[in-house]
Design a protein around this motif. Structure first.
Motif, PDB file in Angstrom:
ATOM      1  N   ASP A  62       0.832  -1.208   0.000  1.00 46.63           N
ATOM      2  CA  ASP A  62       0.000   0.000   0.000  1.00 46.63           C
ATOM      3  C   ASP A  62       0.863   1.254   0.000  1.00 46.63           C
ATOM      4  OD1 ASP A  62      -2.394  -1.262  -0.118  1.00 46.63           O
ATOM      5  OD2 ASP A  62      -2.839  -1.143   2.019  1.00 46.63           O
TER       6      ASP A  62
ATOM      7  N   GLN B 208       1.108   4.104  -3.037  1.00 49.60           N
ATOM      8  CA  GLN B 208       0.514   5.418  -2.843  1.00 49.60           C
ATOM      9  C   GLN B 208       1.514   6.500  -2.458  1.00 49.60           C
ATOM     10  OE1 GLN B 208      -3.273   5.631  -0.851  1.00 49.60           O
ATOM     11  NE2 GLN B 208      -3.480   3.423  -0.882  1.00 49.60           N
ATOM     12  N   SER B 209       2.710   6.132  -2.058  1.00 44.96           N
ATOM     13  CA  SER B 209       3.694   7.134  -1.679  1.00 44.96           C
ATOM     14  C   SER B 209       4.438   7.645  -2.908  1.00 44.96           C
ATOM     15  CB  SER B 209       4.695   6.536  -0.684  1.00 44.96           C
ATOM     16  OG  SER B 209       4.063   6.237   0.526  1.00 44.96           O
TER      17      SER B 209
ATOM     18  N   GLN C 219      -3.283  16.746  -4.670  1.00 43.50           N
ATOM     19  CA  GLN C 219      -3.685  15.343  -4.796  1.00 43.50           C
ATOM     20  C   GLN C 219      -2.702  14.428  -4.075  1.00 43.50           C
ATOM     21  OE1 GLN C 219      -4.202  14.346  -8.930  1.00 43.50           O
ATOM     22  NE2 GLN C 219      -6.051  15.593  -9.171  1.00 43.50           N
ATOM     23  N   GLN C 220      -1.408  14.742  -4.192  1.00 43.75           N
ATOM     24  CA  GLN C 220      -0.400  13.926  -3.524  1.00 43.75           C
ATOM     25  C   GLN C 220      -0.543  14.012  -2.007  1.00 43.75           C
ATOM     26  OE1 GLN C 220       1.733  11.805  -5.228  1.00 43.75           O
ATOM     27  NE2 GLN C 220       0.362  12.470  -6.853  1.00 43.75           N
TER      28      GLN C 220
ATOM     29  N   GLU D 199      -3.313  14.577  -0.389  1.00 42.91           N
ATOM     30  CA  GLU D 199      -4.514  13.834  -0.016  1.00 42.91           C
ATOM     31  C   GLU D 199      -4.235  12.333   0.002  1.00 42.91           C
ATOM     32  OE1 GLU D 199      -8.166  13.009   1.334  1.00 42.91           O
ATOM     33  OE2 GLU D 199      -7.238  14.992   1.172  1.00 42.91           O
ATOM     34  N   LYS D 200      -3.417  11.858  -0.942  1.00 43.96           N
ATOM     35  CA  LYS D 200      -3.054  10.442  -0.962  1.00 43.96           C
ATOM     36  C   LYS D 200      -2.289  10.061   0.301  1.00 43.96           C
ATOM     37  CE  LYS D 200      -2.920   9.636  -5.962  1.00 43.96           C
ATOM     38  NZ  LYS D 200      -2.056   9.275  -7.120  1.00 43.96           N
TER      39      LYS D 200
ATOM     40  N   GLU E  53      -4.803   9.710   3.100  1.00 47.65           N
ATOM     41  CA  GLU E  53      -5.515   8.436   2.977  1.00 47.65           C
ATOM     42  C   GLU E  53      -4.617   7.277   3.392  1.00 47.65           C
ATOM     43  OE1 GLU E  53      -6.784   8.256  -1.053  1.00 47.65           O
ATOM     44  OE2 GLU E  53      -8.313   9.826  -0.837  1.00 47.65           O
ATOM     45  N   LEU E  54      -3.351   7.377   3.022  1.00 50.57           N
ATOM     46  CA  LEU E  54      -2.398   6.331   3.372  1.00 50.57           C
ATOM     47  C   LEU E  54      -2.242   6.217   4.879  1.00 50.57           C
ATOM     48  CD1 LEU E  54      -0.194   4.273   2.669  1.00 50.57           C
ATOM     49  CD2 LEU E  54       1.405   6.175   2.464  1.00 50.57           C
TER      50      LEU E  54
END
Length: 232
Positions: free
Chosen positions: A83, A87-88, A193-194, A196-197, A200-201
């Motif tokens: 994950d 996502q990172s 966006q990054q 926000e990811k 979420e992560l």
């Protein structure tokens, strides 16, 4: 926030042998986890034919059919690692897909630790403004993206091509990338966006960390039960 994620990585997802993020995290009978490659090298260096001694607690684990690949994968840890890598922000300088630690404002590249060390040694990169990814994600630093376009010398690379994963000037974005069907974003929109990811992560990591803790607790109880039955 990003610092807390990095602390979690170092404390929970770092192989005790190679000190890198786990690659194919493999579980020993003592519940300690190591990269499969690290266990393979350790197994080949030890005298035992079908057993391996844990470098942390020294307890032995039987190696089925003398193949390290037969040892169980630590699935909860593997899931979290995947994950995070998905996502990172990944290093855009090399092909190792390592997590990025820094960002060069002039080169417009994210760099892992090894690439940053190489970058720092080159004279032609001296004076470049290199910042930490943590500082970008936390909002402490806003990336400049002021590099001039090599094709359109008067244009600044202020847009981001999602497919090419690089910053481009407005003219390149419209004349080349959009015609190729690529998705063009404003630089700040891409950065939001990054961020926000990453948020979420962190939520996923918190949830899965709880599952890992439950899994470890279960293993420890099983071990205690096993040791108790042996003593009786």
């Amino acid at each position: 926030m990003a610092a807390r994620i990095n602390n979690f990585l170092l404390q929970n997802l770092q192989c005790p042998m190679c000190l890198n993020i786990y690659k194919e995290p493999t579980l020993l009978a003592c519940s300690h986890t190591f990269c499969k490659g690290c266990i393979f090298r350790l197994f080949n260096s030890q005298q035992e034919i079908a057993k391996i001694s844990c470098p942390v607690c020294r307890k032995t684990t039987a190696v089925p059919s003398r193949y390290v690949s037969n040892l169980p994968i630590n699935t909860p840890i593997q899931t979290i690692v995947e994950d995070i890598k998905n996502q990172s922000q990944i290093c855009t300088t090399c092909k190792n897909k390592s997590l990025a630690a820094t960002y060069c404002q002039e080169c417009n590249d994210f760099m892992c630790v090894d690439c940053y060390k190489t970058h720092a040694k080159w004279d032609k990169f001296s004076g470049h403004d290199v910042v930490k990814v943590d500082d970008i994600v936390s909002g402490k630093i806003t990336t400049k993206h002021r590099r001039k376009c090599k094709t359109h010398r008067l244009e600044v690379e202020e847009c981001f091509c999602v497919e090419c994963k690089k910053y481009v000037c407005f003219r390149c974005g419209m004349m080349e990338h959009t015609k190729a069907g690529h998705n063009i974003l404003e630089g700040m929109e891409h950065e939001d966006q990054q961020k926000e990811k990453i948020r979420e992560l962190q939520n996923k990591v918190n949830v899965k960390k709880g599952k890992v803790d439950e899994y470890i607790s279960f293993i420890e109880k099983q071990q205690q039960s096993f040791m108790s039955s042996r003593s009786n």
